[in-house]
Motif scaffolding. Structure first.
Motif, short mmCIF file in Angstrom:
data_model
loop_
_atom_site.label_atom_id
_atom_site.label_comp_id
_atom_site.label_asym_id
_atom_site.label_seq_id
_atom_site.Cartn_x
_atom_site.Cartn_y
_atom_site.Cartn_z
N LYS A 97 0.85 -1.19 0.00
CA LYS A 97 0.00 0.00 0.00
C LYS A 97 0.88 1.24 0.00
CE LYS A 97 -3.79 -2.19 0.33
NZ LYS A 97 -5.17 -2.12 0.08
N PRO A 98 0.34 2.38 -0.39
CA PRO A 98 1.12 3.62 -0.27
C PRO A 98 1.43 3.94 1.20
CG PRO A 98 -1.14 4.07 -1.04
CD PRO A 98 -0.96 2.59 -1.04
N ILE A 99 2.60 4.49 1.40
CA ILE A 99 3.01 4.85 2.77
C ILE A 99 3.80 6.14 2.73
CG2 ILE A 99 4.93 3.17 2.54
CD1 ILE A 99 4.85 2.95 5.65
N ILE A 100 3.51 7.01 3.66
CA ILE A 100 4.25 8.28 3.76
C ILE A 100 4.86 8.39 5.15
CG2 ILE A 100 2.70 9.40 2.10
CD1 ILE A 100 1.63 11.03 4.57
N ASN A 101 5.77 9.34 5.33
CA ASN A 101 6.38 9.51 6.66
C ASN A 101 5.93 10.80 7.32
OD1 ASN A 101 8.13 11.63 5.83
ND2 ASN A 101 9.49 10.10 4.91
N MET A 102 6.37 11.00 8.54
CA MET A 102 5.90 12.13 9.34
C MET A 102 6.21 13.48 8.71
SD MET A 102 6.06 11.58 13.38
CE MET A 102 7.72 10.95 13.66
N ALA A 103 7.36 13.57 8.04
CA ALA A 103 7.74 14.85 7.43
C ALA A 103 6.73 15.26 6.37
CB ALA A 103 9.13 14.73 6.81
N GLN A 104 5.96 14.30 5.85
CA GLN A 104 4.99 14.60 4.80
C GLN A 104 3.60 14.92 5.36
OE1 GLN A 104 6.24 10.74 2.83
NE2 GLN A 104 5.91 11.96 0.97
N LEU A 105 3.47 14.89 6.69
CA LEU A 105 2.14 15.09 7.28
C LEU A 105 1.53 16.46 6.97
CD1 LEU A 105 2.20 13.28 10.77
CD2 LEU A 105 0.86 12.71 8.74
N PRO A 106 2.29 17.56 7.10
CA PRO A 106 1.69 18.86 6.79
C PRO A 106 1.16 18.89 5.36
CG PRO A 106 3.80 19.15 7.91
CD PRO A 106 3.68 17.69 7.61
N ALA A 107 1.92 18.34 4.42
CA ALA A 107 1.46 18.29 3.02
C ALA A 107 0.22 17.43 2.90
CB ALA A 107 2.58 17.75 2.14
N LEU A 108 0.18 16.33 3.64
CA LEU A 108 -1.00 15.46 3.60
C LEU A 108 -2.24 16.20 4.07
CD1 LEU A 108 -2.19 12.52 3.31
CD2 LEU A 108 -1.81 12.30 5.77
N PHE A 109 -2.13 16.87 5.21
CA PHE A 109 -3.29 17.58 5.75
C PHE A 109 -3.77 18.66 4.77
CE2 PHE A 109 -1.28 16.54 10.11
CZ PHE A 109 -1.86 15.29 10.11
N SER A 110 -2.82 19.37 4.16
CA SER A 110 -3.19 20.40 3.18
C SER A 110 -3.94 19.80 2.00
CB SER A 110 -1.93 21.10 2.63
OG SER A 110 -1.28 21.77 3.67
N LEU A 111 -3.39 18.70 1.48
CA LEU A 111 -4.01 18.05 0.33
C LEU A 111 -5.44 17.61 0.65
CD1 LEU A 111 -1.35 15.71 -1.34
CD2 LEU A 111 -2.66 17.54 -2.43
N ILE A 112 -5.62 17.05 1.84
CA ILE A 112 -6.97 16.57 2.21
C ILE A 112 -7.93 17.76 2.30
CG2 ILE A 112 -8.34 15.38 3.96
CD1 ILE A 112 -5.84 13.80 4.75
N LYS A 113 -7.47 18.84 2.91
CA LYS A 113 -8.33 20.03 3.05
C LYS A 113 -8.70 20.60 1.68
CE LYS A 113 -7.25 23.28 6.09
NZ LYS A 113 -6.35 23.96 7.08
N GLU A 114 -7.70 20.68 0.81
CA GLU A 114 -7.93 21.22 -0.54
C GLU A 114 -8.98 20.41 -1.31
OE1 GLU A 114 -4.25 21.37 -2.74
OE2 GLU A 114 -3.37 22.67 -1.22
N SER A 115 -8.93 19.09 -1.10
CA SER A 115 -9.80 18.23 -1.90
C SER A 115 -11.24 18.23 -1.40
CB SER A 115 -9.23 16.81 -1.90
OG SER A 115 -9.38 16.25 -0.61
N LYS A 116 -11.48 18.93 -0.32
CA LYS A 116 -12.85 18.91 0.24
C LYS A 116 -13.78 19.87 -0.50
CE LYS A 116 -12.51 16.80 4.56
NZ LYS A 116 -13.13 16.65 5.84
#
Lengths: 304, 304
Positions: B285-304
């Motif tokens: 499965k896809p996996i990301i690390n902690m350093a990518q969390l801010p980008a992850l949260f931004s992406l999720i918010k944008e896609s809403k």
């Protein structure tokens, strides 16, 4: 009262983890899931519970196996009974037509269906015997490390019937009578005696290989119900006396790649799970278990 | 005074375990070998030491990484310097002819040869720069989780030279300049920029996949230097707010088969080793690390 709870599932039951987790979270608990392999109640996720500050460890799919006291940690064993369709037992009856007395065993997943199994067999005119194993706590139950509920019955019955998934459990049976494995998942049944005999021969071969090995790795597991450091130290001392070069290898889960990385050992002895002997191909070397130690020492002495 | 000593080696050095063990045994100590996988000084065999009653843990091949206090247990970090034949560095010089300022990095195994490497490069007319990474403790050293000794240098140099085995370490470098990987074991050298760019793209793809995933497993490791429960809990809370279904999975070594057994998660976040992101194929499965969390949260918010 809301708690921090760690849920632990054996491999085959991890697929039910999210559903169980959701129930606890709905009640307001904070839930963690153990993601390590788990092969039995001997294999409790105690370190994970401690590190996460869990107040409760819910261990699914096995009943209590050994006494564990961890300050501030409640351990609950929760069975995960799976209703197998026993139709395949019914349609397999003709295979044991000629046997009067039948011993029945199953795994913890289907132990709640033992009465139903007995009933079916009785209805077909058989006399049914069951027995409690040495380590198992339920009548008719076999564990990976204890198939004695079947082996003990063997002298008293004409055949043994195992009902359950896979071959891992019934291959642990050491019996002189016909053993019919009935698998409700694969919807098939067959006599396992040839496979058990092959396994016995393979184990004998590994015992001989081990007796001829120079550098022997003695595996010790830190898993709560598998820890046998004293036995490992005694084996090491005896092997040294006998002119071997033994080392004690300490691990949690046995990592096959790590063992290969040592690139050093000619054979292994497991003081941890006795069924690691099934994994010799993955370990890449012969491996025997503690029950075979007396035979090993005799063989080494004889060969001198 | 005779002691109970546990020796721990990273994967590539386990082959030297028996020789090291023999030295300690000759001195009269009782020696145990850790047989678990070990990937860094973040990964100390503390539980094995405690369970065997070891008074000393000798951890080979890495220098100290984090503060660890275990009552009654002395921890010694013992480097295992390996002399690489640097002939391949010499014969690779033509590849960096056009670059004046060169940054040099290597792994802990060859850090004792850093001066020799610098000397060779200087003799060829280059100006040499080195730097100390954020987590590394030695000048010019890169770790699997910290290639900043190279990344920090990038703006100041014309090219970066990595000397050492494999691609694991230099693939961690995030740099805009040419990166020449010089491998004395394989006796080859080549620019790694294409592979690093591919890795960056793959990580971006996994980040996007993770932002679209519903059920997200957040991995927490109980390894002494990888334990980040608080970060995992914060990520879980934030993901819940964002409408996701996160679960915290606790483990020591990440077992790929166990993750697959859950059969439940659409993507993972590792709060443990950040380089687990390299293992997405094995994890399935896809996996990301902690350093990518801010980008992850931004992406999720944008896609809403």
């Amino acid at each position: 009262m809301f708690m921090r709870i760690l849920l632990q599932f054996p491999q085959g039951l991890k697929q039910f983890a999210l559903a169980e987790s959701a129930k606890f979270e709905k009640e307001g608990h904070e839930v963690f899931l153990s993601a390590t392999p788990c092969w039995g109640a001997c294999d409790l996720a105690l370190e994970e519970a401690k590190k996460t500050g869990a107040q409760k460890l819910v261990h699914y799919g096995h009943c209590k196996y050994h006494e564990v006291t961890e300050k501030g940690l409640e351990i609950e064993y929760r069975l995960y009974p799976i209703d197998a369709d026993l139709q395949i037992l019914k349609s397999s009856l003709e295979k044991i037509n000629q046997y009067k007395k039948i011993g029945v065993v199953t795994t913890v997943s289907h132990i709640h269906q033992l009465d139903e199994m007995k009933k079916m067999l009785k209805a077909a005119g058989h006399e049914i015997l069951t027995s409690k194993g040495s380590l198992a706590i339920m009548d008719g139950q076999i564990l990976g490390c204890d198939a004695s509920a079947a082996s003990k019955l063997a002298p008293k019955v004409d055949a043994i019937v195992y009902v359950g998934g896979g071959e891992f459990h019934p291959l642990g049976i050491d019996a002189s009578k016909p053993i019919l494995a009935i698998n409700p998942y694969a919807n098939e049944s067959y006599f396992l005696n040839k496979q058990i005999e092959e396994k016995r021969k393979k184990q004998l071969g590994m015992l001989i290989a081990c007796s001829q090995a120079k550098r022997i790795g003695i595996l010790v597991s830190i898993k709560s119900g598998q820890f046998s450091l004293k036995a490992a130290e005694a084996a090491k001392a005896r092997l040294k006396e006998l002119g071997k070069s033994p080392s004690i290898l300490v691990t949690g889960e046995v990592d096959f790649d790590s063992l290969k990385d040592f690139n050093s050992f000619d054979a292994y002895i497991t003081t941890a799970c006795p069924r690691l002997t099934d994994d010799s191909e993955r370990i890449g070397k012969p491996i025997i278990n503690m029950a075979q130690l007396p035979a090993l020492f005799s063989l080494i002495k004889e060969s001198k």
